[in-house]
Structures are given as C-alpha cells and as structure tokens.
Scaffold this motif. Structure first.
Motif, short mmCIF file in Angstrom:
data_model
loop_
_atom_site.label_atom_id
_atom_site.label_comp_id
_atom_site.label_asym_id
_atom_site.label_seq_id
_atom_site.Cartn_x
_atom_site.Cartn_y
_atom_site.Cartn_z
N ASN A 1 -7.63 -3.05 0.63
CA ASN A 1 -8.69 -4.03 0.87
C ASN A 1 -8.11 -5.37 1.33
O ASN A 1 -8.72 -6.06 2.17
CB ASN A 1 -9.52 -4.23 -0.40
N LYS A 2 -6.95 -5.74 0.81
CA LYS A 2 -6.34 -7.00 1.22
C LYS A 2 -5.91 -6.97 2.69
O LYS A 2 -6.03 -7.98 3.39
CB LYS A 2 -5.15 -7.32 0.32
N GLN B 1 -5.77 0.81 -3.59
CA GLN B 1 -7.08 0.33 -3.15
C GLN B 1 -7.06 -1.18 -2.98
O GLN B 1 -7.62 -1.72 -2.02
CB GLN B 1 -8.15 0.72 -4.17
N SER B 2 -6.42 -1.89 -3.90
CA SER B 2 -6.33 -3.34 -3.80
C SER B 2 -5.55 -3.77 -2.57
O SER B 2 -5.98 -4.65 -1.82
CB SER B 2 -5.69 -3.91 -5.06
N ALA B 3 -4.40 -3.14 -2.32
CA ALA B 3 -3.60 -3.48 -1.14
C ALA B 3 -4.35 -3.13 0.14
O ALA B 3 -4.30 -3.87 1.12
CB ALA B 3 -2.26 -2.75 -1.20
N GLY C 1 -0.03 -3.90 -8.20
CA GLY C 1 -1.42 -3.52 -8.03
C GLY C 1 -1.58 -2.08 -7.59
O GLY C 1 -0.64 -1.28 -7.54
N THR C 2 -2.81 -1.76 -7.19
CA THR C 2 -3.16 -0.40 -6.79
C THR C 2 -3.21 -0.29 -5.27
O THR C 2 -3.23 -1.29 -4.56
CB THR C 2 -4.52 -0.02 -7.38
N TYR D 1 0.83 -1.20 0.00
CA TYR D 1 0.00 0.00 0.00
C TYR D 1 0.87 1.26 0.00
O TYR D 1 0.60 2.22 -0.73
CB TYR D 1 -0.94 0.01 1.20
#
Length: 267
Positions: free
Chosen positions: A72-73, A68-70, A65-66, A59
């Motif tokens: 949410n993970k 937002q993806s990190a 990735g983005t 993040y």
C-alpha cells in the motif's frame, strides 16, 4: 629597495590570497539548499520515488511490517508522485469540460488512477513492477542532476550506476509496458479467485486503453504490436486448430483496442 618592494608585493599577495573566497566545494551545501528551495516539487518527487523503491524492497523482504503495508505504501507513493506531477503540468482546477479532457490525457492521471485501482486488492509483485521501474528511471535521472551540482567529478560509483540505468532506459520502459499488459489477465484471475473486486478488471481495462492512447509514451502501443507479431508467428508455425484459436484471440483483443485518433491538421 627593489628587494623590499618585492617582499612587500609578496606579503600583499599572500594577504590577498588569504582573503580569497573558499573553494567551490565548500559552497556545495549552499548550492544544494538553494536548489532544493527553487525546485521543491521536483525534489519532493525525487524523495518519494526513493521511498517507493525502499518500500518495494520491504515488500520483497518484509523486514519491517507486513507485505500488505509495504504494498500500500508503494501505491500511495505513486499516487503522491502523480498528484505532484499533475500540479506541475495542469493549471488551477476548474470544473470544465476542457480541463477534464486535458486531465485524462495526462500520463500522471493514468498512474494516479492505477494506484486507486489496486489499493484494495491482495498484494502481488507484478502490480508494483511498473511503479518501481519508473521510480528507478526518474530517480536516477534527477540524482544525476544533483550530482552535477555537487561537482562534475564527484561520486563516480553513483554516476556509474546511473549510467547503467540510462543505458537501459529503453528496455526499462518496454518492461514497464509489458508488465502493464500482463496485469490485465492477472486482474481477471484475481477477481475469480476473490483477491480483487469485480470492478478491478473493468477499471484496469480503461486504464490500459488510456495507456494505449497515450500521446507522450508509445511503449504500450509498441508492446501490443510486438505481442501481436509474436502471436501471429506462433500461429503460422502451429497446427491449424491452434492457429485458429490464436487468430481468434488476436481478433478479440483488437476489437477491444481504441480506435486510432486522427492527428489534428493545422490550418
């Protein structure tokens, strides 16, 4: 004859030594596998905590990735850890008042709700701070247990890093509590900016109330007490108008705090 007997004894000793089991170090993989089989939930939580830390790094540095993806993970990792912890601490699910009452006093339930509250908001680093701090603390503690299985004198570099984390455990818990408090005004600001839903600050307020009332973790209550003492000291040194505003804010926040629960007496 005595020399022959000594030679035979030495040969027998040599052959017996050759039949001795291998050193303990060679049994480390078997010990680790046995430990993993006997502590599947604990090992799963350890692995997920490490993943949460890695996702938090992604993040900050969005290499894969983005953001937002990190983001949410990390939240989903925290939800998975909380669900596994609830599985350990609670009996089988029963739709009863007693079960629900026991569920909502568990810290793991609070942090499961934490992930759900912020799953659909725009990513902010402060929201990840409590999750990452707890992940570092608990992953370090369990890593030390695994290192003890490998050997008491193994991996001194890792042991040194773990000792630093354990030495700062109190400060880590305090930092997590302060970040949880400061997320409350952040949630309100994010709502006005359109970065979070209207229910986000309301739901987070209930989360903060549960953390304040936690039986196992007093750090949130202690953090509120420290903030109040700091604010009162600031009001005492400030002009009367500023002091009045500070005292009004303290009174308002105090009214939002839950009533202290009486400790049940044993009869």
């Amino acid at each position: 004859m005595s020399d022959d007997n000594n030679d035979n004894n030495q040969q027998n000793g040599t052959s017996s030594n050759s039949n001795t089991p291998p050193p303990t170090a060679n049994n480390v993989p078997a010990k680790m596998i046995e430990h993993f089989k006997g502590h599947k939930v604990d090992v799963s939580m350890w692995l997920i905590r490490i993943l949460a830390i890695i996702f938090a790094v992604f993040y900050v540095l969005p290499i894969f990735g983005t953001k937002q993806s990190a983001f949410n993970k990390v939240l989903l990792s925290n939800a998975a850890i909380s669900a596994l912890r609830l599985h350990q601490r609670l009996p089988s699910f029963t739709f009863s008042r007693e079960f629900l009452a026991r569920l909502f006093v568990e810290d793991s339930c609070h942090y499961f709700m934490y992930s759900l509250i912020f799953l659909n908001v725009q990513p902010t680093l402060l929201i990840l701070a409590p999750i990452v701090l707890f992940a570092i603390l608990h992953a370090s503690s369990y890593s030390l247990k695994l290192l003890d299985i490998i050997g008491q004198n193994s991996w001194w570099g890792a042991r040194f890093l773990i000792s630093l984390v354990e030495f700062q455990a109190g400060n880590i818990l305090k930092a997590a509590s302060f970040s949880e408090i400061f997320i409350m005004p952040l949630a309100v600001v994010m709502t006005f900016m359109g970065r979070a839903g209207l229910m986000t600050p309301i739901m987070y307020y209930h989360f903060l109330v549960m953390r304040y009332s936690s039986r196992r973790n007093p750090y949130t209550r202690n953090a509120f007490a420290e903030l109040r003492m700091t604010a009162e000291a600031l009001a005492a040194r400030s002009p009367s108008i500023v002091g009045k505003v500070v005292h009004t804010a303290i009174a308002f926040i105090s009214r939002l705090a839950p009533a202290p629960q009486a400790v049940p007496t044993q009869q």
